[in-house]
Enzyme design. Structure first.
Site, short mmCIF file in Angstrom:
data_model
loop_
_atom_site.label_atom_id
_atom_site.label_comp_id
_atom_site.label_asym_id
_atom_site.label_seq_id
_atom_site.Cartn_x
_atom_site.Cartn_y
_atom_site.Cartn_z
N CYS A 126 0.82 -1.22 0.00
CA CYS A 126 0.00 0.00 0.00
C CYS A 126 0.86 1.27 0.00
CB CYS A 126 -0.93 0.02 1.20
SG CYS A 126 -1.98 -1.43 1.32
N HIS A 268 -3.81 7.23 1.79
CA HIS A 268 -4.14 5.86 1.42
C HIS A 268 -5.47 5.52 2.10
CE1 HIS A 268 -4.29 1.65 1.05
NE2 HIS A 268 -3.81 1.37 2.24
N ASN A 298 -10.31 -0.50 0.17
CA ASN A 298 -8.85 -0.31 0.17
C ASN A 298 -8.29 -0.90 -1.12
OD1 ASN A 298 -6.10 -0.57 0.57
ND2 ASN A 298 -6.27 -1.23 2.70
#
Ligand code: ACO
Length: 341
Positions: A126, A268, A298
């Site tokens: 990520c 994020h 996500n």
């Protein structure tokens, strides 16, 4: 006739700026309600723990490289450039089409990039987009490259266990891309800072155990589901709050601005509770967080460039504003950047 540069601009060291953004999201929407048909979960549980209401799921025939190419083409179009203008292509992903070749090589070919344009994948989960930005900035500021494409792309739906309610509810598919180019202007848009880091003691908290060289794929690894994402949610949660705050503070300090000077945080999109805690630690009001995780979940390395593209195209982000990007994921690898738009 163009205005001659001022003496300040003439002396400003070469900087890097984002000159185009693009994104690509699959059409299929899988809501929390949809998940309750096969999983012992509820919309209320998922929303209250994560802020997620739905995620996008790539179609059967769609590959990571397809989504990366579409996002990249949109970013190039918005920059007024073509694949032939690129000097480097960085594809941040943990879900490449194949272990080899790199997904970036496939994207390179599809975009018609020049043979002397470098292309490679970057594995920082990520955190990948912030790592890519930092690399692109260094290439451009040093004069080694003029235009760099950074793509964040994930088909996480292909590596999550759809029977594991502790992980599958969190993730979605998508791609986001930016094109960076040089700037000589000291006052215009540019990347003001990039900060990176890793806490390698936490590698077990988020991992895919099998399918690599340590545990090659076998009938047994597949039968025991060891090729799926495994996560210790609470460990990741604590690490995210701590390191996202720390790395953001570092990026702000390096940029020479305080949290008050940030117009938008484009984080994020992991979890709204993590982001509320980070905003509170940094002293930034929640209203200045640009969030779209309610719709997309996500999407790992893709989540910042997707959110950025939405915010730019909808006019939320305007020239001269200061943005903070921050991300953390498996590794645990994390990064942040401060950008003047
Ligand atoms: N629906 C209903 N119940 C669930 C679900 C679900 N989807 N998932 C877990 N539960 C249950 C558990 O089984 C457990 O039940 P039990 O008490 O009967 O054993 C209970 O809920 C509590 O489980 P916890 O894991 O302790 O729940 P927690 O409050 O920690 O929430 C969560 C889990 C949402 C994953 C949280 O830990 C989290 O958000 N962590 C961050 C993880 C993350 O964001 N990862 C993304 C990748 S890294 C990154 O991007 C930062």
């Amino acid at each position: 006739m163009t205005t001659p540069p001022t003496s300040l601009e003439r002396n400003a060291p070469r900087g890097a700026r984002i000159v185009g953004t693009g994104s690509d999201l699959p059409e299929e929407i899988r809501t929390n309600h949809d998940l309750t048909r096969t999983l012992d979960t509820s919309d209320e549980w998922i929303r209250s723990r994560t802020g997620i209401g739905a995620r996008r799921i790539a179609g059967k025939g769609d590959k990571t490289s397809d989504m990366a190419r579409r996002a990249a083409q949109r970013a190039l179009e918005s920059a007024g450039l073509t694949g032939r203008d690129l000097d480097m292509i960085v594809v941040a992903t943990v879900t490449p089409d194949r272990p080899l070749p790199s997904t970036a090589s496939l994207v390179h070919h599809q975009l018609g990039a020049r043979i002397d344009c470098a292309a490679f994948d970057l594995a920082a989960a990520c955190g990948g987009f912030c790592y890519g930005l930092s690399l692109a900035r260094a290439q451009i500021e040093s004069g080694m490259a003029r235009h760099v494409l950074v793509v964040g792309v994930e088909l996480l739906s292909r590596i999550v266990d759809w029977t594991d309610r502790g992980t599958c509810v969190l993730f979605g598919d998508g791609a986001g891309a930016v094109v960076l180019g040089p700037t000589e202007s000291s006052a215009g848009g540019r990347l003001l800072s990039t900060a990176l880091g890793v806490d390698g003691s936490l590698t077990e908290s988020l991992t895919v155990l099998a399918g690599g060289s340590e545990e090659p794929t076998s009938a047994e690894t597949v039968a025991s589901g060891r090729h799926y994402v495994k996560m210790n949610g609470q460990e990741v949660f604590k690490a995210a709050v701590r390191y996202l705050s720390e790395v953001s503070a570092r990026a702000l300090e390096q940029a020479g601005i305080t949290a008050d000077g940030i117009d938008w945080v484009v984080p994020h999109q992991a979890n709204s509770r993590i982001l509320e805690a980070v905003a509170s630690r940094l002293g930034i009001p929640n209203e200045r967080m640009f969030l779209n995780l309610e719709r997309y979940g996500n999407t790992s390395s893709a989540s910042i460039p997707i959110a950025l593209d939405e915010a730019v195209r909808s006019g939320v982000i305007r020239p001269g504003q200061h943005l903070l990007f921050c991300a953390l994921g498996a590794g645990v690898a994390f990064g942040a950047a401060v950008v003047r738009w």
